[in-house]
Design a protein around this motif. Structure first.
Motif, PDB file in Angstrom:
ATOM      1  N   LEU A 228      -4.665  -9.747   1.510  1.00  0.00           N
ATOM      2  CA  LEU A 228      -3.936  -8.888   0.628  1.00  0.00           C
ATOM      3  C   LEU A 228      -2.631  -8.324   1.148  1.00  0.00           C
ATOM      4  CD1 LEU A 228      -7.094  -7.000  -0.438  1.00  0.00           C
ATOM      5  CD2 LEU A 228      -6.150  -9.073  -1.477  1.00  0.00           C
ATOM      6  N   GLN A 229      -2.209  -8.615   2.493  1.00  0.00           N
ATOM      7  CA  GLN A 229      -1.155  -7.876   2.853  1.00  0.00           C
ATOM      8  C   GLN A 229      -1.003  -6.570   3.293  1.00  0.00           C
ATOM      9  OE1 GLN A 229      -0.517 -10.872   0.515  1.00  0.00           O
ATOM     10  NE2 GLN A 229      -1.148 -11.911   2.433  1.00  0.00           N
ATOM     11  N   VAL A 230      -2.059  -5.930   3.174  1.00  0.00           N
ATOM     12  CA  VAL A 230      -2.023  -4.174   3.155  1.00  0.00           C
ATOM     13  C   VAL A 230      -3.441  -4.196   3.879  1.00  0.00           C
ATOM     14  CG1 VAL A 230      -0.702  -3.547   1.303  1.00  0.00           C
ATOM     15  CG2 VAL A 230      -3.097  -3.969   1.051  1.00  0.00           C
ATOM     16  N   SER A 231      -3.682  -3.098   4.623  1.00  0.00           N
ATOM     17  CA  SER A 231      -4.864  -2.771   5.363  1.00  0.00           C
ATOM     18  C   SER A 231      -5.951  -2.332   4.301  1.00  0.00           C
ATOM     19  CB  SER A 231      -4.435  -1.441   6.386  1.00  0.00           C
ATOM     20  OG  SER A 231      -4.308  -0.293   5.826  1.00  0.00           O
ATOM     21  N   ALA A 232      -7.267  -2.377   4.824  1.00  0.00           N
ATOM     22  CA  ALA A 232      -8.230  -2.009   3.903  1.00  0.00           C
ATOM     23  C   ALA A 232      -8.051  -0.494   3.393  1.00  0.00           C
ATOM     24  CB  ALA A 232      -9.583  -1.975   4.699  1.00  0.00           C
ATOM     25  N   LYS A 233      -7.542   0.482   4.300  1.00  0.00           N
ATOM     26  CA  LYS A 233      -7.169   1.698   3.867  1.00  0.00           C
ATOM     27  C   LYS A 233      -6.174   1.947   2.886  1.00  0.00           C
ATOM     28  CE  LYS A 233      -6.201   6.174   6.047  1.00  0.00           C
ATOM     29  NZ  LYS A 233      -5.903   6.960   7.431  1.00  0.00           N
ATOM     30  N   GLN A 234      -5.219   1.186   3.277  1.00  0.00           N
ATOM     31  CA  GLN A 234      -4.015   1.150   2.122  1.00  0.00           C
ATOM     32  C   GLN A 234      -4.524   0.559   0.911  1.00  0.00           C
ATOM     33  OE1 GLN A 234      -1.429  -1.401   4.553  1.00  0.00           O
ATOM     34  NE2 GLN A 234       0.040   0.626   4.925  1.00  0.00           N
ATOM     35  N   TYR A 235      -5.270  -0.397   0.787  1.00  0.00           N
ATOM     36  CA  TYR A 235      -5.815  -0.678  -0.288  1.00  0.00           C
ATOM     37  C   TYR A 235      -6.590   0.191  -1.183  1.00  0.00           C
ATOM     38  CZ  TYR A 235      -8.112  -3.748  -4.203  1.00  0.00           C
ATOM     39  OH  TYR A 235      -8.626  -3.973  -5.245  1.00  0.00           O
ATOM     40  N   ILE A 236      -7.527   0.708  -0.296  1.00  0.00           N
ATOM     41  CA  ILE A 236      -8.449   2.044  -0.879  1.00  0.00           C
ATOM     42  C   ILE A 236      -7.538   3.156  -1.462  1.00  0.00           C
ATOM     43  CG2 ILE A 236     -10.123   3.697  -0.472  1.00  0.00           C
ATOM     44  CD1 ILE A 236     -11.193   1.864   1.560  1.00  0.00           C
ATOM     45  N   HIS A 237      -6.317   3.395  -0.761  1.00  0.00           N
ATOM     46  CA  HIS A 237      -5.569   4.574  -1.296  1.00  0.00           C
ATOM     47  C   HIS A 237      -4.732   4.032  -2.231  1.00  0.00           C
ATOM     48  CE1 HIS A 237      -2.865   7.961  -0.851  1.00  0.00           C
ATOM     49  NE2 HIS A 237      -1.931   7.310  -1.031  1.00  0.00           N
ATOM     50  N   ARG A 238      -4.289   2.858  -2.385  1.00  0.00           N
ATOM     51  CA  ARG A 238      -3.525   2.354  -3.508  1.00  0.00           C
ATOM     52  C   ARG A 238      -4.378   2.421  -4.937  1.00  0.00           C
ATOM     53  NH1 ARG A 238      -1.376  -3.796  -3.059  1.00  0.00           N
ATOM     54  NH2 ARG A 238      -3.354  -4.368  -3.594  1.00  0.00           N
ATOM     55  N   LYS A 239      -5.706   1.961  -4.749  1.00  0.00           N
ATOM     56  CA  LYS A 239      -6.511   2.108  -5.988  1.00  0.00           C
ATOM     57  C   LYS A 239      -6.803   3.626  -6.431  1.00  0.00           C
ATOM     58  CE  LYS A 239      -8.715  -0.357  -7.685  1.00  0.00           C
ATOM     59  NZ  LYS A 239      -8.469  -1.357  -8.865  1.00  0.00           N
ATOM     60  N   VAL A 240      -6.799   4.546  -5.488  1.00  0.00           N
ATOM     61  CA  VAL A 240      -6.814   5.852  -5.893  1.00  0.00           C
ATOM     62  C   VAL A 240      -5.669   6.411  -6.546  1.00  0.00           C
ATOM     63  CG1 VAL A 240      -7.033   8.305  -5.020  1.00  0.00           C
ATOM     64  CG2 VAL A 240      -8.501   6.791  -4.093  1.00  0.00           C
ATOM     65  N   MET A 241      -4.255   5.815  -6.156  1.00  0.00           N
ATOM     66  CA  MET A 241      -3.049   6.254  -6.652  1.00  0.00           C
ATOM     67  C   MET A 241      -2.957   5.677  -8.242  1.00  0.00           C
ATOM     68  SD  MET A 241      -1.569   8.359  -5.258  1.00  0.00           S
ATOM     69  CE  MET A 241      -3.147   9.219  -4.458  1.00  0.00           C
ATOM     70  N   GLU A 242      -3.589   4.354  -8.280  1.00  0.00           N
ATOM     71  CA  GLU A 242      -3.585   3.644  -9.610  1.00  0.00           C
ATOM     72  C   GLU A 242      -4.128   4.615 -10.523  1.00  0.00           C
ATOM     73  OE1 GLU A 242      -4.813  -0.231  -9.173  1.00  0.00           O
ATOM     74  OE2 GLU A 242      -3.149  -1.039  -8.163  1.00  0.00           O
ATOM     75  N   GLU A 243      -5.527   4.934 -10.300  1.00  0.00           N
ATOM     76  CA  GLU A 243      -6.206   6.014 -11.190  1.00  0.00           C
ATOM     77  C   GLU A 243      -5.290   7.307 -11.342  1.00  0.00           C
ATOM     78  OE1 GLU A 243      -9.256   6.810 -13.788  1.00  0.00           O
ATOM     79  OE2 GLU A 243      -8.598   4.999 -12.635  1.00  0.00           O
ATOM     80  N   ALA A 244      -4.510   7.824 -10.408  1.00  0.00           N
ATOM     81  CA  ALA A 244      -4.017   8.904 -10.585  1.00  0.00           C
ATOM     82  C   ALA A 244      -2.909   8.837 -11.369  1.00  0.00           C
ATOM     83  CB  ALA A 244      -3.375   9.713  -9.247  1.00  0.00           C
ATOM     84  N   LYS A 245      -2.092   7.520 -11.465  1.00  0.00           N
ATOM     85  CA  LYS A 245      -1.057   7.267 -12.330  1.00  0.00           C
ATOM     86  C   LYS A 245      -1.400   7.208 -13.843  1.00  0.00           C
ATOM     87  CE  LYS A 245       1.605   5.002  -9.014  1.00  0.00           C
ATOM     88  NZ  LYS A 245       2.128   3.502  -8.467  1.00  0.00           N
ATOM     89  N   ARG A 246      -2.760   6.433 -14.061  1.00  0.00           N
ATOM     90  CA  ARG A 246      -3.282   6.364 -15.502  1.00  0.00           C
ATOM     91  C   ARG A 246      -3.520   7.962 -15.953  1.00  0.00           C
ATOM     92  NH1 ARG A 246      -8.208   1.941 -14.512  1.00  0.00           N
ATOM     93  NH2 ARG A 246      -7.107   0.145 -13.678  1.00  0.00           N
TER      94      ARG A 246
END
Length: 291
Positions: A228-246
């Motif tokens: 995914l070209q990002v770390s596991a921690k970064q991927y999890i954080h990105r999902k949290v931020m996507e939900e926050a944006k929604r």
């Protein structure tokens, strides 16, 4: 003003006994949409546009829909379509279980190119002849449901499978697979994405997901980074931020409420985290992106 997004669940007993697939015309479901058309679904949806032109959005991606378009949405994605100008079409809807229980593969649907968990939204515009073929197949499903309902389970699965495979082939031939991460070839990655999608609000540690996969955190981080070209921690954080944006875009829930919903210890920690991710405070982001 609305504080919650309308959420629609599958009407499993519409035809008497439980049936996890259906075909509905857009013109028939317009009246059931609550005030405002922003909503989320608990099931998979493939929408075929046949009449009219208008906006169609899935999460933060906005399209101008026209006849011949096909839209794909996964459970939990935020949808909004212009019911005043998109006059008609068909929605082919189904629960994941309808196929996964038969194929003995919980991730069968997620492995389809257009339902891949790594993608936010997808649109396809097939050739006219192919679109007509797809509409005929959808019509066949609708007719089969009307005639036999639950008693036609196996035939309905076969018809749905044909549509899904045909769309997958077209989608790949159109070149849209270039934007899909390579995780579909790796079972650990596919399951990691699936588990994060289920639990990112409550669990953000890499170890939690590594334990669920029965692998070490270091190995999980290694394969996620490669795929995914990002770390596991970064991927999890990105999902949290996507939900926050929604939530900032589609609801009026205050920033403090969003922080609580996403299980942040303090509002200030959420604001700081959001600003580091987007370059904006939550309030500025909401002012800029809210319809």
């Amino acid at each position: 003003m609305k504080n919650e997004i309308s959420r629609y669940t599958f009407y499993k007993n519409k035809y008497g006994s439980e049936l996890l697939i259906d075909v509905v015309q857009l013109k028939d479901i317009k009246k059931f949409l609550k005030t405002g058309t922003i909503h989320t679904l608990t099931y998979h949806d493939i929408t075929f546009i046949t009449e009219g032109k208008g906006d169609f959005s899935i999460d933060n991606l906005l399209y101008e829909a026209c006849p011949g378009d096909v839209f794909f949405s996964k459970p939990g994605e935020i949808r909004n379509w212009d019911k005043d100008h998109i006059m008609n079409g068909y929605a082919l809807i189904f629960e994941n279980e309808f196929l996964s229980s038969f194929f003995k593969d919980d991730l069968f649907v997620q492995h389809l190119s257009y339902f891949n968990p790594g993608k936010i939204a997808a649109r396809l515009h097939p050739e006219e002849s192919l679109f007509k073929r797809l509409l005929q197949l959808v019509s066949n499903i609708k007719e089969e449901i009307g005639l036999y309902g639950r008693h036609g389970d196996h035939l309905l699965r076969a018809q749905l499978y044909e549509i899904l495979m045909l769309l997958d082939r077209i989608y790949i031939e159109k070149g849209t697979k270039e934007s899909i991460p390579k995780e579909s070839s790796n079972l650990h990655i596919s399951r990691f994405i699936h588990y994060v999608g289920q639990s990112f609000k409550e669990h953000r540690s890499v170890r939690y997901y590594a334990d669920r996969l029965c692998i070490t955190p270091n190995y999980l981080n290694e394969i996620v980074t490669i795929s995914l070209q990002v770390s596991a921690k970064q991927y999890i954080h990105r999902k949290v931020m996507e939900e926050a944006k929604r939530m900032l875009t589609y609801t009026d829930i205050p920033v403090s409420g969003i922080a609580i919903s996403l299980n942040y210890d303090t509002v200030s920690y959420f604001v700081r985290s959001f600003r580091e991710h987007t370059g904006q405070t939550p309030l500025v982001y909401r002012k800029t992106h809210k319809p």
